[in-house]
Design an enzyme around this catalytic site. Structure first.
Site, PDB file in Angstrom:
ATOM      1  N   TYR A 141       0.819  -1.224   0.000  1.00 47.85           N
ATOM      2  CA  TYR A 141       0.000   0.000   0.000  1.00 47.85           C
ATOM      3  C   TYR A 141       0.849   1.268   0.000  1.00 47.85           C
ATOM      4  O   TYR A 141       0.349   2.347  -0.276  1.00 47.85           O
ATOM      5  CB  TYR A 141      -0.957   0.013   1.193  1.00 47.85           C
ATOM      6  CG  TYR A 141      -1.899  -1.184   1.200  1.00 47.85           C
ATOM      7  CD1 TYR A 141      -2.271  -1.795   0.018  1.00 47.85           C
ATOM      8  CD2 TYR A 141      -2.383  -1.707   2.388  1.00 47.85           C
ATOM      9  CE1 TYR A 141      -3.113  -2.894   0.009  1.00 47.85           C
ATOM     10  CE2 TYR A 141      -3.228  -2.803   2.386  1.00 47.85           C
ATOM     11  CZ  TYR A 141      -3.584  -3.395   1.185  1.00 47.85           C
ATOM     12  OH  TYR A 141      -4.412  -4.489   1.177  1.00 47.85           O
ATOM     13  N   LYS A 191       4.485 -15.098   0.982  1.00 47.92           N
ATOM     14  CA  LYS A 191       4.375 -15.710  -0.353  1.00 47.92           C
ATOM     15  C   LYS A 191       5.789 -15.873  -0.895  1.00 47.92           C
ATOM     16  O   LYS A 191       6.140 -15.347  -1.949  1.00 47.92           O
ATOM     17  CB  LYS A 191       3.505 -14.770  -1.208  1.00 47.92           C
ATOM     18  CG  LYS A 191       3.151 -15.252  -2.580  1.00 47.92           C
ATOM     19  CD  LYS A 191       2.054 -16.281  -2.583  1.00 47.92           C
ATOM     20  CE  LYS A 191       1.847 -16.806  -3.996  1.00 47.92           C
ATOM     21  NZ  LYS A 191       1.115 -18.048  -4.051  1.00 47.92           N
ATOM     22  N   ASP A 223      -1.478 -18.423   0.623  1.00 45.45           N
ATOM     23  CA  ASP A 223      -2.703 -18.961   0.014  1.00 45.45           C
ATOM     24  C   ASP A 223      -3.144 -20.245   0.707  1.00 45.45           C
ATOM     25  O   ASP A 223      -4.341 -20.458   0.937  1.00 45.45           O
ATOM     26  CB  ASP A 223      -2.587 -19.126  -1.509  1.00 45.45           C
ATOM     27  CG  ASP A 223      -1.196 -19.493  -1.976  1.00 45.45           C
ATOM     28  OD1 ASP A 223      -0.259 -19.410  -1.163  1.00 45.45           O
ATOM     29  OD2 ASP A 223      -1.031 -19.869  -3.139  1.00 45.45           O
ATOM     30  N   ASP A 251      -9.983 -10.005   7.511  1.00 41.04           N
ATOM     31  CA  ASP A 251     -11.432  -9.987   7.290  1.00 41.04           C
ATOM     32  C   ASP A 251     -11.967 -11.412   7.131  1.00 41.04           C
ATOM     33  O   ASP A 251     -13.059 -11.732   7.592  1.00 41.04           O
ATOM     34  CB  ASP A 251     -11.782  -9.157   6.053  1.00 41.04           C
ATOM     35  CG  ASP A 251     -11.892  -7.678   6.401  1.00 41.04           C
ATOM     36  OD1 ASP A 251     -11.394  -7.278   7.474  1.00 41.04           O
ATOM     37  OD2 ASP A 251     -12.480  -6.924   5.601  1.00 41.04           O
TER      38      ASP A 251
END
Ligand code: NAD
Length: 359
Positions: A141, A191, A223, A251
């Site tokens: 971000y 990852k 993942d 979330d």
């Protein structure tokens, strides 16, 4: 004496914050903490009063306090404003001004709430109780360059994931300390099979892990981790992850807890005041109806006692009181099922937690 800045904000913010302050006052008296509260407008409420969603004066005020208890900000009334002036931008800026670097979300499914969880009961039997610690100061971000451009091959957009070793190290260290205080297990999700930044992430977590041989450290590819969080949620204790993965999995994990109204969080500052808030927003659809679930806010207040005021006994008391209220069958509308449960209002839920605190 401890000073707490209370920023109720908008929507259901004032309703749930009122209950959390009630509970904090009771816990503060029990543990003789000498809590002093100051209340401040923020977000839409401050926009209406002063034309800004966050003022320099308020930032200074927050810095002077030992902790900030934050409700929620935003709502349709202020959605038309440009980003810099929007009510919810106040929180983004406040996080930056307070130099927060870690977002701690606590996911706990009380046994009596298993039927409210979106996950099958055989997967959550044995109890869900873990923390996701998300890096908040860097990653996808914030990395530069970040831009869009028109090229002969079409429109092009670029984001950059950037991490310095010290950013990973301080987050990992905080995670290991938390794991030591809990069940001694830390899982790092990244990852590393595809991203260089994740390979650095994994290396640094490994290096810090050597200082914590008593903590059982594991690495999962994010993942697979996203799947395992739902398939085997009872196996986790503390999970550390880069900013974007924590945003998404934070979330995802909320479905385990029965309601978004049950998940508290802390935003840990590097060198200033930490901020405590529920993970949900201002829920304008139920504003002013006295039906909102105040437990995420009350549990955020427990995190405040644990991590800013160093009063684990007070935090444990609040956690236990919430557990007793849930076991007693009391539910706000979001977690209520007709069976043999008693539906209570926001205010009644707060009162019940206070009552259980004194038992
Ligand atoms: P939201 O989290 O406010 O609400 C999503 C849904 O969950 C709604 O149906 C709401 O009624 C329900 N809900 C949320 N908290 C609840 C509680 N404690 N008890 C019972 N039900 C609850 O998300 P949204 O509707 O997308 O956003 C509403 C406003 O909040 C927007 O302006 C958004 O920008 C803002 N927002 C603020 C924050 C924050 O201040 N940290 C976070 C997210 C969204």
């Amino acid at each position: 004496m401890h000073q707490i800045a209370v920023l109720p904000g908008d929507g259901i913010g004032p309703e749930i914050t009122r209950e959390a302050v009630k509970v904090l006052k009771a816990a503060g008296e029990k543990h003789q903490l000498g809590l002093v509260f100051s209340h401040h407008l923020v977000g839409g409420a401050l926009l209406d009063a002063q034309g800004v969603a966050l003022s320099d004066e308020l930032i200074e005020n927050c810095r002077r306090n030992d902790a900030v208890l934050f409700g929620a900000v935003g709502g349709p009334k202020w959605d038309h404003l440009d980003m810099q002036n929007r009510a919810d931008h106040a929180l983004i800026r406040l996080r930056k001004e307070l130099s927060v670097y870690a977002n701690l979300r606590q996911f706990r499914l009380y046994a009596a709430l298993e039927d409210a969880s979106a996950v099958k009961t055989d997967l959550i039997a044995g109890g869900v109780d873990f923390i996701i610690l998300r890096e908040l100061s860097s990653g996808a971000y914030y990395g530069q360059p970040k831009f869009r451009e028109d090229t002969p091959r079409g429109r092009r957009a670029v984001d950059t994931i950037e991490y310095f070793d010290f950013q990973v190290e301080r987050l990992a260290r905080y995670g290991f300390e938390l794991a030591r205080q809990r069940r001694g297990k830390l899982t790092s999700m990244s990852k590393w099979n595809a991203l260089e930044s994740s390979r650095l992430w994994r290396d640094v977590v490994e290096e810090v892990a050597r200082e914590y041989p008593d903590v059982d450290t594991r690495h999962e590819i994010v993942d697979a981790g996203a799947m395992n969080l739902i398939r085997r949620p009872t196996e986790y204790d503390v999970i550390v992850m880069p900013n974007m993965f924590g945003d998404i999995l934070g979330d995802e994990a909320a479905v385990l807890a029965g309601s978004i109204g049950m998940v508290p969080s802390a935003e840990i500052s590097l060198d200033s005041t930490s901020l405590y808030e529920p993970i949900h927003g201002s829920a304008n659809d139920i504003e002013g109806k006295n039906v909102a679930n105040p437990l995420a806010m009350i549990l955020s207040a427990a995190l405040l006692l644990r991590y800013s005021l160093n009063c684990p006994a007070g935090a444990d008391d609040i956690d236990r009181a919430v557990g007793k209220v849930i076991e007693g069958g009391y539910r706000t509308a979001d977690i209520w099922k007709p069976a043999d449960q008693q539906r209570v209002s926001t205010t009644e839920m707060g009162d019940l937690v206070v009552e259980m605190l004194s038992e």
